[in-house]
Motif scaffolding. Sequence first.
Motif, PDB file in Angstrom:
ATOM      1  N   UNK A 276       0.876  -1.171   0.000  1.00 11.13           N
ATOM      2  CA  UNK A 276       0.000   0.000   0.000  1.00 11.13           C
ATOM      3  C   UNK A 276       0.911   1.219   0.000  1.00 11.13           C
ATOM      4  N   UNK A 277       0.902   1.977  -1.091  1.00  9.43           N
ATOM      5  CA  UNK A 277       1.747   3.168  -1.187  1.00  9.43           C
ATOM      6  C   UNK A 277       1.009   4.396  -0.682  1.00  9.43           C
ATOM      7  N   UNK A 278       1.724   5.260   0.042  1.00  7.30           N
ATOM      8  CA  UNK A 278       1.192   6.559   0.444  1.00  7.30           C
ATOM      9  C   UNK A 278       2.133   7.650  -0.066  1.00  7.30           C
ATOM     10  N   UNK A 325       3.063  -4.180   3.182  1.00  8.88           N
ATOM     11  CA  UNK A 325       3.867  -3.079   3.685  1.00  8.88           C
ATOM     12  C   UNK A 325       3.165  -1.790   3.284  1.00  8.88           C
ATOM     13  N   UNK A 326       3.030  -0.867   4.228  1.00  7.83           N
ATOM     14  CA  UNK A 326       2.469   0.451   3.928  1.00  7.83           C
ATOM     15  C   UNK A 326       3.671   1.365   3.735  1.00  7.83           C
ATOM     16  N   UNK A 327       3.926   1.763   2.500  1.00 12.42           N
ATOM     17  CA  UNK A 327       5.230   2.318   2.135  1.00 12.42           C
ATOM     18  C   UNK A 327       5.113   3.634   1.393  1.00 12.42           C
ATOM     19  N   UNK A 328       6.170   4.423   1.515  1.00 15.44           N
ATOM     20  CA  UNK A 328       6.373   5.553   0.621  1.00 15.44           C
ATOM     21  C   UNK A 328       7.170   5.068  -0.581  1.00 15.44           C
ATOM     22  N   UNK A 329       7.592   5.999  -1.431  1.00 14.27           N
ATOM     23  CA  UNK A 329       8.366   5.625  -2.611  1.00 14.27           C
ATOM     24  C   UNK A 329       9.733   5.061  -2.256  1.00 14.27           C
ATOM     25  N   UNK A 330      10.095   5.034  -0.956  1.00 17.84           N
ATOM     26  CA  UNK A 330      11.343   4.391  -0.536  1.00 17.84           C
ATOM     27  C   UNK A 330      11.376   2.931  -0.961  1.00 17.84           C
ATOM     28  N   UNK A 343      -0.952  -3.969  -5.558  1.00 15.67           N
ATOM     29  CA  UNK A 343      -0.393  -2.667  -5.208  1.00 15.67           C
ATOM     30  C   UNK A 343      -1.559  -1.694  -5.153  1.00 15.67           C
ATOM     31  N   UNK A 344      -1.743  -1.059  -4.001  1.00 16.94           N
ATOM     32  CA  UNK A 344      -2.798  -0.069  -3.824  1.00 16.94           C
ATOM     33  C   UNK A 344      -2.137   1.258  -3.479  1.00 16.94           C
ATOM     34  N   UNK A 345      -2.563   2.313  -4.130  1.00 13.86           N
ATOM     35  CA  UNK A 345      -2.033   3.649  -3.846  1.00 13.86           C
ATOM     36  C   UNK A 345      -3.067   4.468  -3.092  1.00 13.86           C
ATOM     37  N   UNK A 346      -2.696   4.918  -1.905  1.00 10.77           N
ATOM     38  CA  UNK A 346      -3.524   5.834  -1.138  1.00 10.77           C
ATOM     39  C   UNK A 346      -3.054   7.243  -1.478  1.00 10.77           C
ATOM     40  N   UNK A 347      -3.601   7.795  -2.543  1.00 12.97           N
ATOM     41  CA  UNK A 347      -3.117   9.055  -3.100  1.00 12.97           C
ATOM     42  C   UNK A 347      -2.318   8.789  -4.358  1.00 12.97           C
TER      43      UNK A 347
END
Length: 733
Positions: A276-278, A325-330, A343-347
């Motif tokens: 999950x990307x934020x 994993x709830x992740x940034x672009x890192x 892959x889910x993008x929150x934003x």
Amino acid sequence: MATPTQPDVPVPDAPTTTEPALSAAEGALRERAEGHLRALAGESARLREDQWTAIHALVAEHRRALVVQRTGWGKSAVYFVATALRRAEGAGPTVIVSPLLALMRNQIAAAERAGIRARTINSSNTTAWESTYAEVSQGLVDVLLVSPERLNNPEFRDRVLPELAAGAGLVVIDEAHCVSDWGHDFRPDYRRIRSLLHDLPDGVPVLATTATANERVTHDVAEQLQAGADRADTLVLRGSLERESLSLGVAELPDPTARLSWLAEHLPKIPGSGIVYTLTVSAAAETARFLTEQGLEVLPYTGQTDPDERGLAEDALLGNRVKALVATSALGMGFDKPDLGFVVHLGAPQSPISYYQQVGRAGRGVERAEVVLLPGREDVRIWEYFAGLSFPPEETVRQALQALAESDRPLSTASLETRVDLRRTRLEQMLKVLDVDGAVRRVRGGWTATGEPWTYDAERYAAVSAAREREQRAMLDYVSTDTCRMEFLRRQLDDPAAEPCGRCDVCTGQYWPTDVDTGRRQAAADHLDRPGTPLAPRRQWPSGMNTLGVSLSGKIPENLRAGEGRALGRLTDIGWGTELRRVFAEDAPDTPVDERLLQGVVRVLAAWGWENRPVGVVAMPSLSRPTLVGDLAARISELGRLAPLGSLSYRTPAGPGPRRHNSAMRLEQVYNALVVDPALADRVAELQRDTPGPILLVDDQTDTGWSLTVGAALLRKAGAPEVLPLTLSTTGG
């Protein structure tokens, strides 16, 4: 570490054409290449034609090649097979410039399975550097993975890099789009690669790989690959970017509460584990906490996560011990898990190209992977917040060059901060670009000017900024498109074979539901409504303040230091951040604090847990929002029954002047501007005689923290035993 995952495993292509006849030597070389591939990826693996073309060009022709192929195509197989062949010929080790630790860990595991001895040099294993250098010198290393940041380290550049360049059998630049400032993820450290390539001996082959480069970036990277080469014919192998396993969709939900509850409801229903990307660090932390409260096994993963914890999180996902994993672009590049199910993008990310790269982590070894974007109305505001990384204006750059030229010694980045008004990160990026351009040089102790002529390429910098704006508009178009989503992304990457995928929500007419469970929505609302972010006090003055005429250095004395403060929230939060960004928008009027924000502040105060309850309130002076700050301080005083002591003052009506952006210059501004007038000092002293206790220091927002630090020091001098900063907002990732 968890059991290593497979590298990019090539799947046999359908035999649509007859392979060209090979000479006896080429046939023998290909047979050996196929054998190494089987050792790497399994008995069923065989080379794709473009893989063989690249390997042959590197091994037999010693050429420079750029491979632009989708994630999962098998780019790493090309350089591992080429390494094995080159080493068998007696060539030196392969040097791979690789951007992320996740990528390095995966690639070392993959190499070792094929009998290739790999080592790495990066910021997390400094104690092993010397032994690694010794192993390289002794011929015991087949592959050396180097982080791009090492290339700009003076000792590595001057002592280690020349030896590596002289003895390398193959040089590989992974995620090569980072070389180009036209790319979505340009990294100044990658520009140093041009110097590495320029210094290579004749005949050392070079391979650059990426999955995310449009035509402009491809041309730029191919051109840069020619640095120092005796011929200008980089081989470019560009393939289709279709990802047949990915099912793309968008679910537009009205607010952050709905998006969090949607995640809690739908993630358990999606097969497998995923990411999950934020957009921000704070959003990743908030989302991970909420999903954990809802019973999901998730872990946060950001650039601020401890390196050891990042490794454990990667292993947990690789071993399917967590749902996500709830992740940034890192976690954007190089994470290798073929069975990643979603892959889910929150934003929404700022660029369709960046989005394609991140969703490309999924579905490499499964028939179907779900890719869902949950865009937010606040996305554009967050993009704007992070937009300040463009190359600085010419006046600022010239100011830095002049400061270096006038100094009789190298200047550290911290010293330059007292002369150039740029934040540390942006200043370092600028210096790295100037280093590659030959205008400055990084040496022991800092930076020096070379005296070489340098031209500010305003036209190029403006064009790059315009390209970024076009990418943002395209990302908004992706959300609202009524055509195939995969085709849309492929066209953004200039894929000439782009066509409807037949799998996305637009193609099938099957859209993700946007209804959310009422109970989960209330739980999400309660979670996001929790106010309060700690404000750590500054403990050290910036170095070099005497350059600015301010005699402050070393540790801030305990008797002048602020206590730990609180902010209602971060501007980048997905909960309170939405309202705070509205209040602090450039065009927002200066009004009294609204009731919801005030009640949030009251809850922050109630949950603070201080040792001694505050006895009085002092406001910071404000030129931009005097009504907001004054009303906030007055309301807190009234509701908390705290003595209203008034406000700190500026020495002149103009205040500190235009806001400075780095720590040193901002401190100099507020140090010379802020004062405690005699009347306020008398009120503080009188209150402490009658009712001793801490003072709340109230402001609208904090950025560098120096205004509150200086304000607290002044109040401590006036007799306050403790000063506790309190703001509506703080900046942060």
